[in-house]
Design a protein around this motif. Sequence first.
Motif, short mmCIF file in Angstrom:
data_model
loop_
_atom_site.label_atom_id
_atom_site.label_comp_id
_atom_site.label_asym_id
_atom_site.label_seq_id
_atom_site.Cartn_x
_atom_site.Cartn_y
_atom_site.Cartn_z
N TYR A 107 0.85 -1.18 0.00
CA TYR A 107 0.00 0.00 0.00
C TYR A 107 0.89 1.23 0.00
O TYR A 107 1.97 1.23 0.58
N ILE A 110 -1.82 8.52 -2.73
CA ILE A 110 -2.78 7.71 -3.46
C ILE A 110 -3.44 8.53 -4.54
O ILE A 110 -3.89 8.04 -5.55
N GLY A 111 -3.47 9.79 -4.33
CA GLY A 111 -4.21 10.66 -5.24
C GLY A 111 -4.96 11.60 -4.33
O GLY A 111 -5.36 11.25 -3.23
N GLY A 137 -7.76 12.97 -4.88
CA GLY A 137 -9.20 12.81 -4.96
C GLY A 137 -9.85 13.87 -5.82
O GLY A 137 -11.04 13.85 -6.04
N SER A 138 -9.07 14.78 -6.30
CA SER A 138 -9.66 15.82 -7.14
C SER A 138 -8.71 16.12 -8.29
O SER A 138 -7.51 16.20 -8.12
N LEU A 139 -9.29 16.21 -9.44
CA LEU A 139 -8.48 16.42 -10.64
C LEU A 139 -7.70 17.72 -10.53
O LEU A 139 -6.52 17.81 -10.87
N ALA A 140 -8.36 18.74 -10.00
CA ALA A 140 -7.71 20.05 -9.88
C ALA A 140 -6.45 19.93 -9.03
O ALA A 140 -5.40 20.46 -9.37
N ASP A 149 -4.67 17.23 -8.50
CA ASP A 149 -3.64 16.45 -9.18
C ASP A 149 -2.93 17.28 -10.24
O ASP A 149 -1.72 17.13 -10.45
#
Lengths: 419, 301
Positions: A15, A20-21, A23-26, A28
């Motif tokens: 893990y 992980i990311g 959670g929002s495209l903006a 990223d």
Amino acid sequence: MSNTVIKVENLSKQYRLGQIGTGSLAHDINRWWHKVRGNEDPYLKVGEANDRASKGDSEYVWSLRDVNFEIKQGDAVGIIGRNGAGKSTLLKILSRTTAPTIGNIKIKGRVASLLEVGTGFHPELSGRENIFLNGAILGMTKAEIKKKFDEIVDFAGVERYIDTPVKRYSSGMYVRLAFGVAAHLEPEILIVDEVLAVGDAEFQKKALGKMQDVSKGQGRTVLFVSHNMGVVTQLCNSAILLNKGSVAYTGTSDIVVQKYLNLNLSGETYEAPEEKEFYIKKVQVVDEQGKVCSTFGTSNKIYLQFTIAKNIKKASAQLSCTIQNKTGDYLTTFVEDLDKWFNDANGTNEHTFQVLYPGDLLVPNYYAFRLAIFSGRAVYDLVEMICPFSVIDEGSAMAMYEGAGYGYFSTNHQFKQIL
Amino acid sequence: MSTLYKELEREQPMTETNTDKEHWDMIIQPKTSMLDLQLKEVWRYRDLIMLFVKRDFAAQVKQTVLGPVWHLIQPILTTIIFLVLFGGIAGIQTEGVPQPMFYMAGITLWYYFSLSLTATAGTFVTNAPIFGKVYFPRLVLPVSIVISNLIKLAIQFGLLVVIMFYYGISGKYVFHFNIYLLLAPVVIFILAGLSLGLGIIISSLTTKYRDFTLLLTFAVQLGMYVSPIGYPLSKLEGSKYRILLEINPITPLVEAFRYSLFGKGTFTTGTLLYSFAFMMVSLFFGIIMFNKVEKSFMDTV
């Protein structure tokens, strides 16, 4: 004879913490823009000690590492381990809700896993409709469910309500119906999580009985993941002990359960925070081998070791020693006169003692100790709720009930037929 | 004791040659080939698809007085709004087809597309609790959504047939049914595939970025206006906006649908093939993305 149905090879699951990311495209895109310009990642905090030196080893966590084992047909195998040992991850991979990072599992036959009963139950649908839906989710075909339908209804005891929406069911009925469907799956391999800790005692017995039938009577393979050592010993002929993501031991269930008890669970040692005139310096609970321990099987002897120190000239005192339950009530107490060890003629003013509590005295539960040094009404030192330890079932018939009705003490009774 | 395990020392496992010969029903491993679409697996679970369809439909109708009639109210109200907006205020001609019939045909198709699309797009996020507990081919869910929406489409189509019947009997519109009537089911099939393909692409993206859910709601709302739902494509003859409708793969479908029923509509084999190709490509990439995400989405969702 050697008919391996599950073969786990070098199984590892990694893990990633922190990244992980967002959670929002903006976010990223923002992160990517920061990276392009050579700046620091603005979102890198979660689960990360944001420390350059330790970055390499803190970003990834191996939840499972190089796990290898084989399971043969007809075995009932318990998978045990502490929280975080990797049981759930292994279960998730086995039931294919997540994929491994490295390694593989080879399986012969159909697998059904019960990580939860009643998955996909829809409250608006009737019991009948839900049996079909849930059965299909668990991998049965319509024809198979039809064949088993009456048996399931009978097992759950909900005949009268079968055409009522399940949202009107009592929670007990709901669970019974859900387990009924699961119990009548006919996979070659059944993977069961601790779903059995639900429902009333009668139902638990029924559910465990059904599982026993499945493994012993029908020659199917059962994998059972549990915290309840008693049930594991009762149900499983062998067990796998996971520790920190790796297999620590495999073997017959009673041996592995013993390993589990010995393995970890290092007990707490009490040490006095400061020196007093007459005080309890150090206390530990140890097992027969003299190792500090906080988990005992019901039959194990429990040793309490403590050191008492005296810094004043003249004092006569007594020691009281109590076992407390988890709410702090006194279960048993004895008092010992300390004068013979701590008189002035004696050179040393520090002694270590040991109390032996025999096995089969405490029922499975959580306990702690209370120690006091006193003289009449004057208390020199008093410590409460120290060195907590637990006593666990080693596989009695009572284990089936998950410790619900052990009562307060064990009787070490004799049971025989006289007529 | 039937089996006694050896304590696990890091020794050589079974000899390799021995294992290779054995037959395994299933191998769980990190990655499968990207082009392994696992459609066989989905077929094995066809009973589950049908049960999900039944669930979706039954659960929606339970404890409502009007039941399935609700599926009719939405298109009727939208048709009325279109009658006022496009027919009344804007005064857009509908190629000689009676306006209620014209609008209803487009709206029925559009609702089918938009409902299927938004529902399939939410597959991973809404079903995370089930997906985390039990395995079945995840593709089963979006497929069942597309099918259960077909039932709603059938009900709405029934209403359209009633309206067509009325206009035909009263002689207000003369129908010339011919072989093109067979185009209607083809159109619906392509539309179903298109909503499934686009839906699973979006659902795969939403596991990481929730932005797409919001974007989708917006896109679906706007999409209706760049599709010939409230006006015929022929209306845009020579207009610079026509290109917008032509790149929209829904356009040929709606036009072909109207042509097959009413004998009025602008499409060619080429434009229909464009829609079909669009569907195939989106399905292909959709399934690849979906299968890739389904393996590990529980770790990221």
